[in-house]
Design a protein around this motif. Structure first.
Motif, mmCIF file in Angstrom:
data_model
loop_
_atom_site.group_PDB
_atom_site.id
_atom_site.type_symbol
_atom_site.label_atom_id
_atom_site.label_comp_id
_atom_site.label_asym_id
_atom_site.label_seq_id
_atom_site.Cartn_x
_atom_site.Cartn_y
_atom_site.Cartn_z
ATOM 1 N N ALA A 194 -17.042 9.093 -2.401
ATOM 2 C CA ALA A 194 -16.980 8.150 -1.313
ATOM 3 C C ALA A 194 -18.282 8.020 -0.657
ATOM 4 N N LEU A 195 -18.821 9.205 -0.153
ATOM 5 C CA LEU A 195 -20.101 9.131 0.645
ATOM 6 C C LEU A 195 -21.335 8.551 -0.151
ATOM 7 N N LEU A 196 -21.318 8.687 -1.448
ATOM 8 C CA LEU A 196 -22.333 8.005 -2.068
ATOM 9 C C LEU A 196 -22.188 6.504 -2.399
ATOM 10 N N PHE A 197 -20.873 6.171 -2.555
ATOM 11 C CA PHE A 197 -20.608 4.854 -2.663
ATOM 12 C C PHE A 197 -21.206 4.036 -1.277
ATOM 13 N N LYS A 198 -20.729 4.647 -0.138
ATOM 14 C CA LYS A 198 -21.039 4.054 0.963
ATOM 15 C C LYS A 198 -22.556 4.127 1.469
ATOM 16 N N LEU A 199 -22.870 5.093 1.761
ATOM 17 C CA LEU A 199 -24.119 5.700 2.253
ATOM 18 C C LEU A 199 -25.263 5.578 1.315
ATOM 19 N N GLY A 200 -25.107 5.811 -0.026
ATOM 20 C CA GLY A 200 -26.223 5.852 -0.746
ATOM 21 C C GLY A 200 -27.203 6.503 -0.523
ATOM 22 N N ALA A 201 -28.472 6.085 -0.387
ATOM 23 C CA ALA A 201 -29.659 6.825 -0.328
ATOM 24 C C ALA A 201 -29.599 7.341 1.308
ATOM 25 N N LYS A 202 -28.948 6.799 2.247
ATOM 26 C CA LYS A 202 -28.979 7.533 3.444
ATOM 27 C C LYS A 202 -28.073 8.539 3.737
ATOM 28 N N TYR A 203 -27.314 9.074 2.791
ATOM 29 C CA TYR A 203 -26.737 10.122 2.508
ATOM 30 C C TYR A 203 -27.790 11.479 2.862
ATOM 31 N N SER A 204 -28.691 11.566 2.413
ATOM 32 C CA SER A 204 -29.947 12.346 2.605
ATOM 33 C C SER A 204 -30.631 12.447 3.943
ATOM 34 N N THR A 205 -30.348 11.440 4.812
ATOM 35 C CA THR A 205 -30.992 11.297 6.172
ATOM 36 C C THR A 205 -30.031 11.852 7.135
ATOM 37 N N PHE A 206 -28.973 12.559 6.740
ATOM 38 C CA PHE A 206 -28.158 13.329 7.598
ATOM 39 C C PHE A 206 -27.539 12.357 8.787
ATOM 40 N N GLU A 207 -26.943 11.322 7.881
ATOM 41 C CA GLU A 207 -25.990 10.255 8.679
ATOM 42 C C GLU A 207 -24.845 11.008 9.344
ATOM 43 N N ALA A 208 -24.287 10.772 10.495
ATOM 44 C CA ALA A 208 -23.103 11.383 11.144
ATOM 45 C C ALA A 208 -22.036 11.539 10.276
ATOM 46 N N GLU A 209 -21.692 10.305 9.592
ATOM 47 C CA GLU A 209 -20.666 10.371 8.514
ATOM 48 C C GLU A 209 -20.900 11.481 7.576
ATOM 49 N N GLY A 210 -21.954 11.310 6.955
ATOM 50 C CA GLY A 210 -22.168 12.541 5.891
ATOM 51 C C GLY A 210 -22.001 13.818 6.361
ATOM 52 N N VAL A 211 -22.680 14.171 7.479
ATOM 53 C CA VAL A 211 -22.200 15.599 8.244
ATOM 54 C C VAL A 211 -20.952 15.907 8.413
ATOM 55 N N LEU A 212 -20.029 14.824 9.001
ATOM 56 C CA LEU A 212 -18.862 15.233 9.182
ATOM 57 C C LEU A 212 -18.036 15.524 7.968
ATOM 58 N N ALA A 213 -18.271 14.590 6.802
ATOM 59 C CA ALA A 213 -17.581 14.872 5.519
ATOM 60 C C ALA A 213 -18.129 15.997 5.162
ATOM 61 N N ASN A 214 -19.533 16.668 5.190
ATOM 62 C CA ASN A 214 -19.634 17.939 4.640
ATOM 63 C C ASN A 214 -19.035 18.845 5.318
ATOM 64 N N VAL A 215 -18.831 18.906 6.474
ATOM 65 C CA VAL A 215 -18.180 19.892 7.117
ATOM 66 C C VAL A 215 -16.443 20.005 6.704
ATOM 67 N N LEU A 216 -16.045 18.590 6.410
ATOM 68 C CA LEU A 216 -14.630 18.453 5.947
ATOM 69 C C LEU A 216 -14.551 19.039 4.458
ATOM 70 N N GLY A 217 -15.607 19.006 3.665
ATOM 71 C CA GLY A 217 -15.494 19.462 2.498
ATOM 72 C C GLY A 217 -15.777 21.204 2.542
ATOM 73 N N LEU A 218 -16.428 21.839 3.453
ATOM 74 C CA LEU A 218 -16.251 23.258 3.681
ATOM 75 C C LEU A 218 -15.246 23.657 4.065
ATOM 76 N N LEU A 219 -14.272 23.176 5.036
ATOM 77 C CA LEU A 219 -13.130 23.247 5.429
ATOM 78 C C LEU A 219 -12.224 23.282 4.138
ATOM 79 N N LEU A 220 -12.098 22.432 3.472
ATOM 80 C CA LEU A 220 -11.314 22.132 2.408
ATOM 81 C C LEU A 220 -11.399 23.467 1.470
ATOM 82 N N ALA A 221 -12.743 24.024 0.994
ATOM 83 C CA ALA A 221 -13.072 24.939 0.359
ATOM 84 C C ALA A 221 -12.356 26.292 1.017
ATOM 85 N N SER A 222 -12.592 26.299 2.342
ATOM 86 C CA SER A 222 -12.136 27.417 2.993
ATOM 87 C C SER A 222 -10.740 27.619 2.954
ATOM 88 N N PHE A 223 -9.989 26.259 2.986
ATOM 89 C CA PHE A 223 -8.436 26.444 3.089
ATOM 90 C C PHE A 223 -7.937 27.042 1.584
#
Length: 263
Positions: A194-223
């Motif tokens: 979902a992040l790559l579809f919407k953000l594309g190359a901007k994902y690598s620029t630490f967009e706020a949505e990308g950072v939030l989703a990365n934290v969400l991914g870490l929490l998913l793995a932690s759970f």
């Protein structure tokens, strides 16, 4: 010692008290619930802040999919797996029913999520089941449904023999944990997609949505890791109650024709 003497001994032990809860277990269970609820809340926040919210009609229907999958196949499935660790002294039948009902609820919510994404793709003219995430998702859903169906047939539906249940139980536990791991992995794949579809190359620029989703991914793995840790601690397993062992011997005697005195 005869069968009836063993049964009387079990009865005396059951009156002596209930099994003590391991000291650290409640803290790990509380941590798992904190992580799980945070994952659900953060998924909702991500969809609300960056994806426009959720709705059953129109472009926002897609957003029903990730929310339902996180609630059903991550949070509720994890909680269903923990039932036998949390409810240590309740009647086995009650615990079984709660375990099964949580899985049914998770299955229904996940089905709503699947219907939502297929409807959205049809409305937009998109192809179905072409990505690794979609392949893993369908596999997980089918395995989850089969696991529930077989578990119901063996452990809740009357008719399965005691020995058959005993032989199948390790497989049921193994596949339950495996499907949970696959569910978490599939959710992480979907989040990245979902992040790559919407953000594309901007994902690598630490967009706020990308950072939030990365934290969400870490929490998913932690759970997922926390739930698996609780499940794999042998000393945290639900101890068999004395009356359950006696009933198991009764059931084995009736269904397999064992002689009570031979136990």
């Amino acid at each position: 010692m005869t069968y009836w003497e063993v049964k009387q001994l079990f009865s005396m032990e059951s009156r002596a008290g209930v099994a003590a809860t391991p000291g650290a277990l409640p803290y790990y269970v509380a941590l798992s619930q904190l992580l799980g609820l945070t994952v659900v809340a953060m998924t909702g926040a991500w969809l609300g802040l960056y994806r426009g919210g959720i709705a059953w009609e129109g472009a926002l229907q897609f957003n029903v999919h990730p929310l339902c999958m996180v609630i059903g196949l991550i949070f509720l499935q994890g909680d269903a797996l923990l039932v036998y660790r949390v409810f240590r002294n309740e009647a086995k039948r009650t615990t079984k029913v709660l375990h099964g009902l949580l899985h049914v609820l998770a299955l229904i919510i996940a089905l709503v999520g699947l219907v939502a994404v297929f409807n959205y793709h049809r409305q937009k003219g998109y192809s179905d089941l072409y990505s690794l995430h979609s392949w893993c998702g369908i596999l997980v859903f089918v395995l989850y449904f089969v696991q529930w169906l077989v578990g119901f047939s063996f452990f809740l539906f009357p008719g399965a023999s005691f020995s058959l249940r005993s032989r199948y139980r390790p497989q049921h536990v193994f596949f339950g944990a495996t499907i949970f791991v696959l569910s978490v992995g599939t959710a992480l794949l979907g989040l990245k997609e979902a992040l790559l579809f919407k953000l594309g190359a901007k994902y690598s620029t630490f967009e706020a949505e990308g950072v939030l989703a990365n934290v969400l991914g870490l929490l998913l793995a932690s759970f997922g890791v926390t739930v698996l840790y609780i499940l794999t601690r042998a000393d945290w397993k639900r101890p068999p109650q004395a009356e359950e062992q006696a009933l198991s011997m009764d059931f084995k005697t009736l269904t397999e024709g064992d002689s009570p005195s031979s136990q």
